[in-house]
Write an enzyme that holds these catalytic residues in place. Sequence first.
Site, short mmCIF file in Angstrom:
data_model
loop_
_atom_site.label_atom_id
_atom_site.label_comp_id
_atom_site.label_asym_id
_atom_site.label_seq_id
_atom_site.Cartn_x
_atom_site.Cartn_y
_atom_site.Cartn_z
N GLU A 1 0.15 -0.66 16.24
CA GLU A 1 -0.65 0.53 15.93
C GLU A 1 -1.58 0.89 17.09
O GLU A 1 -1.73 2.06 17.45
CB GLU A 1 -1.48 0.28 14.65
CG GLU A 1 -2.30 1.50 14.26
CD GLU A 1 -3.27 1.21 13.11
OE1 GLU A 1 -2.91 0.46 12.18
OE2 GLU A 1 -4.39 1.75 13.17
N CYS B 1 0.87 -1.18 0.00
CA CYS B 1 0.00 0.00 0.00
C CYS B 1 0.91 1.24 0.00
O CYS B 1 2.13 1.12 0.12
CB CYS B 1 -0.86 0.00 1.26
SG CYS B 1 0.17 -0.01 2.74
N CYS C 1 2.53 5.96 8.76
CA CYS C 1 1.60 6.15 7.65
C CYS C 1 0.64 7.31 7.99
O CYS C 1 0.09 7.35 9.09
CB CYS C 1 0.79 4.88 7.42
SG CYS C 1 -0.49 5.11 6.17
N THR D 1 -6.57 0.68 11.62
CA THR D 1 -6.71 0.87 10.16
C THR D 1 -6.85 -0.43 9.38
O THR D 1 -7.26 -0.41 8.23
CB THR D 1 -5.48 1.61 9.60
OG1 THR D 1 -4.31 0.87 9.95
CG2 THR D 1 -5.39 3.02 10.12
N HIS E 1 -1.29 -4.96 19.27
CA HIS E 1 -0.77 -4.56 17.94
C HIS E 1 -0.05 -3.22 18.08
O HIS E 1 -0.51 -2.33 18.79
CB HIS E 1 -1.92 -4.46 16.94
CG HIS E 1 -1.45 -4.29 15.53
ND1 HIS E 1 -1.06 -3.05 15.02
CD2 HIS E 1 -1.25 -5.18 14.53
CE1 HIS E 1 -0.67 -3.22 13.77
NE2 HIS E 1 -0.78 -4.50 13.44
N SER F 1 1.70 -5.50 3.36
CA SER F 1 3.13 -5.43 3.65
C SER F 1 3.93 -6.50 2.92
O SER F 1 5.14 -6.64 3.15
CB SER F 1 3.36 -5.53 5.17
OG SER F 1 2.56 -6.56 5.71
N HIS G 1 5.11 -5.21 8.99
CA HIS G 1 5.03 -6.58 9.50
C HIS G 1 5.20 -7.59 8.38
O HIS G 1 4.25 -8.24 7.95
CB HIS G 1 3.70 -6.79 10.23
CG HIS G 1 3.69 -6.15 11.59
ND1 HIS G 1 2.54 -5.72 12.20
CD2 HIS G 1 4.68 -5.89 12.45
CE1 HIS G 1 2.84 -5.20 13.38
NE2 HIS G 1 4.14 -5.30 13.55
FE1 SF4 Z 1 -0.94 0.72 4.51
FE2 SF4 Z 1 -1.44 0.62 7.12
FE3 SF4 Z 1 -1.30 2.96 5.86
FE4 SF4 Z 1 -3.34 1.32 5.37
S1 SF4 Z 1 -2.87 2.35 7.31
S2 SF4 Z 1 -2.18 2.51 3.87
S3 SF4 Z 1 -2.33 -0.69 5.54
S4 SF4 Z 1 0.37 1.48 6.17
#
Ligand code: SF4
Length: 315
Positions: A131, A17, A101, A169, A129, A271, A46
Amino acid sequence: LRKFEMKILLASPRGFCAGVNMAIESLDLTLTEFGAPVYVYHEIVHNQYVVESFKKKGAVFVDAIADVPEGSVLLFSAHGVSPEIRKMAADRNLNAIDATCPLVTKVHLEAVKYAREGYTIFLIGHEGHDEVIGTMGEAPESMVLVESVEDVAKLEVPDDAQVAYLTQTTLSVDDANRIIQALRARYKNLVNPPKEDICYATQNRQEAVRKIACDTDLCLVLGSQNSSNSQRLRELAGDTGKPAYLIDGKADLDSAWFEGVESVLVTAGASAPETVVQECLDWIVQKFGATVEPVIIRQENVSFPLPKKLRQLQA
Ligand code: SF4
């Protein structure tokens, strides 16, 4: 001899992504500009293959800021970090480069906003996790993790009328919707951000699997076991009743899975690099004479800028 030809339905979009592309490019550039070692807080993304290849180039992955020598270069991974980690890095005089991100940062900013306005925030996500740890760290006093519909009944908040929800996300869209419905049923004043938190890449990869998996006898998802969005793709494929496997690469493939199989869905989590996908396709094609048929569900053309510090270096 096989009586039929095997077909590989290759899902698109799949794989990297915009956030993962940006994080990987950031680490590459940081290694070039500053030289090894470059420390990275948690895995950059990951994925075993990505992490191992960066280790060879001189990246050192750490789970504690205390493990980074004072004054070193440190990269924050795509999953984001809490303010506490940023402060620890600053206190240690580290040259921190932030490859979070932007779609994760969006959730952090929402958490800060709702907390400031006095809301209790339900964060729908998976405990432990990276995040989730980072997002919860933005407003630990105001946030409650909700992992399942069952959790909703057990919630206790200071004020039922001041509640909001956010999500990780990379969740399953369907699971998240079930939890959101349960929250709405319990909290009439529940608010949420104008644009949902499950990111475009997660949604698109799930949509592709949902549409293609029914037409296949076997589903293969490229990705690592600790990749949340890849796990969700495997679950979704498995929900169709077809055998579905999450694999890191061709070494995990097992000929026995292909017995009597006429069509195989191949996709990859956000990923997982395209190299591992291509290696698997080659393996299946060589072994079973399969043909590859791309199935394009949606076009993606999202990209994110590099972290400011790296952009400045390039200027
Ligand atoms: Fe990629 Fe995570 Fe960003 Fe979504 S939130 S675009 S999966 S890095």
